[in-house]
Design a protein around this motif. Sequence first.
Motif, PDB file in Angstrom:
ATOM      1  N   UNK A   1      29.349  31.639  93.855  1.00 62.85           N
ATOM      2  CA  UNK A   1      28.212  32.422  94.342  1.00 62.85           C
ATOM      3  C   UNK A   1      28.131  33.763  93.634  1.00 62.85           C
ATOM      4  N   UNK A   2      29.285  34.325  93.303  1.00 59.63           N
ATOM      5  CA  UNK A   2      29.325  35.633  92.664  1.00 59.63           C
ATOM      6  C   UNK A   2      30.575  35.708  91.795  1.00 59.63           C
ATOM      7  N   UNK A   3      30.487  36.439  90.715  1.00 60.25           N
ATOM      8  CA  UNK A   3      31.619  36.610  89.818  1.00 60.25           C
ATOM      9  C   UNK A   3      31.957  38.087  89.708  1.00 60.25           C
ATOM     10  N   UNK A   4      33.240  38.372  89.707  1.00 59.76           N
ATOM     11  CA  UNK A   4      33.678  39.754  89.593  1.00 59.76           C
ATOM     12  C   UNK A   4      33.814  40.147  88.128  1.00 59.76           C
ATOM     13  N   UNK A   5      33.513  41.399  87.825  1.00 57.44           N
ATOM     14  CA  UNK A   5      33.717  41.881  86.467  1.00 57.44           C
ATOM     15  C   UNK A   5      34.996  42.691  86.349  1.00 57.44           C
ATOM     16  N   UNK A   6      35.846  42.611  87.367  1.00 54.31           N
ATOM     17  CA  UNK A   6      37.076  43.375  87.350  1.00 54.31           C
ATOM     18  C   UNK A   6      37.968  43.045  86.166  1.00 54.31           C
ATOM     19  N   UNK A   7      37.847  41.823  85.648  1.00 57.90           N
ATOM     20  CA  UNK A   7      38.668  41.386  84.525  1.00 57.90           C
ATOM     21  C   UNK A   7      38.387  42.225  83.281  1.00 57.90           C
ATOM     22  N   UNK A   8      37.144  42.737  83.174  1.00 56.76           N
ATOM     23  CA  UNK A   8      36.728  43.394  81.952  1.00 56.76           C
ATOM     24  C   UNK A   8      36.936  44.899  81.951  1.00 56.76           C
ATOM     25  N   UNK A   9      37.176  45.514  83.106  1.00 57.79           N
ATOM     26  CA  UNK A   9      37.157  46.965  83.168  1.00 57.79           C
ATOM     27  C   UNK A   9      38.538  47.598  83.036  1.00 57.79           C
ATOM     28  N   UNK A  10      39.542  46.810  82.772  1.00 60.61           N
ATOM     29  CA  UNK A  10      40.891  47.342  82.619  1.00 60.61           C
ATOM     30  C   UNK A  10      41.051  48.027  81.272  1.00 60.61           C
ATOM     31  N   UNK A  11      41.842  49.068  81.266  1.00 61.70           N
ATOM     32  CA  UNK A  11      42.171  49.738  80.012  1.00 61.70           C
ATOM     33  C   UNK A  11      42.979  48.788  79.137  1.00 61.70           C
ATOM     34  N   UNK A  12      42.628  48.749  77.865  1.00 61.38           N
ATOM     35  CA  UNK A  12      43.342  47.885  76.930  1.00 61.38           C
ATOM     36  C   UNK A  12      42.656  46.569  76.630  1.00 61.38           C
ATOM     37  N   UNK A  13      41.634  46.189  77.433  1.00 60.93           N
ATOM     38  CA  UNK A  13      40.943  44.926  77.185  1.00 60.93           C
ATOM     39  C   UNK A  13      40.024  45.052  75.967  1.00 60.93           C
ATOM     40  N   UNK A  14      39.977  43.986  75.165  1.00 60.77           N
ATOM     41  CA  UNK A  14      39.116  43.920  73.986  1.00 60.77           C
ATOM     42  C   UNK A  14      38.213  42.699  74.141  1.00 60.77           C
ATOM     43  N   UNK A  15      36.903  42.907  74.164  1.00 60.14           N
ATOM     44  CA  UNK A  15      35.955  41.816  74.382  1.00 60.14           C
ATOM     45  C   UNK A  15      35.285  41.432  73.073  1.00 60.14           C
ATOM     46  N   UNK A  16      35.375  40.152  72.726  1.00 65.02           N
ATOM     47  CA  UNK A  16      34.825  39.652  71.472  1.00 65.02           C
ATOM     48  C   UNK A  16      33.423  39.095  71.710  1.00 65.02           C
ATOM     49  N   UNK A  17      32.453  39.613  70.985  1.00 62.18           N
ATOM     50  CA  UNK A  17      31.068  39.145  71.068  1.00 62.18           C
ATOM     51  C   UNK A  17      30.644  38.608  69.703  1.00 62.18           C
TER      52      UNK A  17
END
Length: 243
Positions: A191-207
């Motif tokens: 029903x809903x997804x959290x974005x908490x996984x992405x807001x941590x210091x040190x995370x690198x998101x590949x687009x």
Amino acid sequence: NLGAESLVKVPSSVIAALLLAAPDIPAFEEQHLLHFTAEKLELLRQDVDKAQTTNLALAAVLTKTILQANIQMFNSMPTWSYVMFPYDCRHRTEVPMTYSGNLSFSAVAPLESQTVLDGSYKEIAQAIKEHCSKVSSEYAKSLIYTVENEIGVLFQAGISLCNSPDTSYVGLTNLRYMPLYSIDFGYGGPEILSNGYFIREGMQRIYSNKQDGGIDLFMNVKDDLFEYLKKSDELLKYADIIF
């Protein structure tokens, strides 16, 4: 094993109280963007180890350059360099792939910082691969057990995954492109997804960058640390700094 020596000791009995009393995690606002063209990505892979994947070669370069920036910023050598790297476990389980859903786990490779600093990119890539390739579907069972019975261990591990005088950290993910809303294990999709996984210091998101076939790398890195990182000749050989 996240390197037990570096974990902050917090009694399990107080973890729940700490979590309930803590405010919601704010968005990590110190973000930076690097761009890698398709040609520079291939050059990076060839320079590191042409037998490895591009993502693994990129992880090796980031692991070493961020450690170097960490040492400059804090003027000390952290004991551990942690690398969180996604691994597809669907081929490492006896459960048929039809029923296994999304079994991509975030494996964490604990590397001794001195080994990272002294090693070649090829050696670092191989070390990350050796650690993370051990992840199997059994990891899910042990994680569930940890959440239910040893929440203190999980809490201590989580607060160690950051850039500090004691630890250097790189977390890689392209989770944004996974079809999360289409996952259905028989009782409906989320029903809903959290974005908490992405807001941590040190995370690198590949687009993926559709304009030139390269990638954009969003980095959750503190501004002070990035000041050292953007001076890295090794990183600038492959990446353009956007901001």
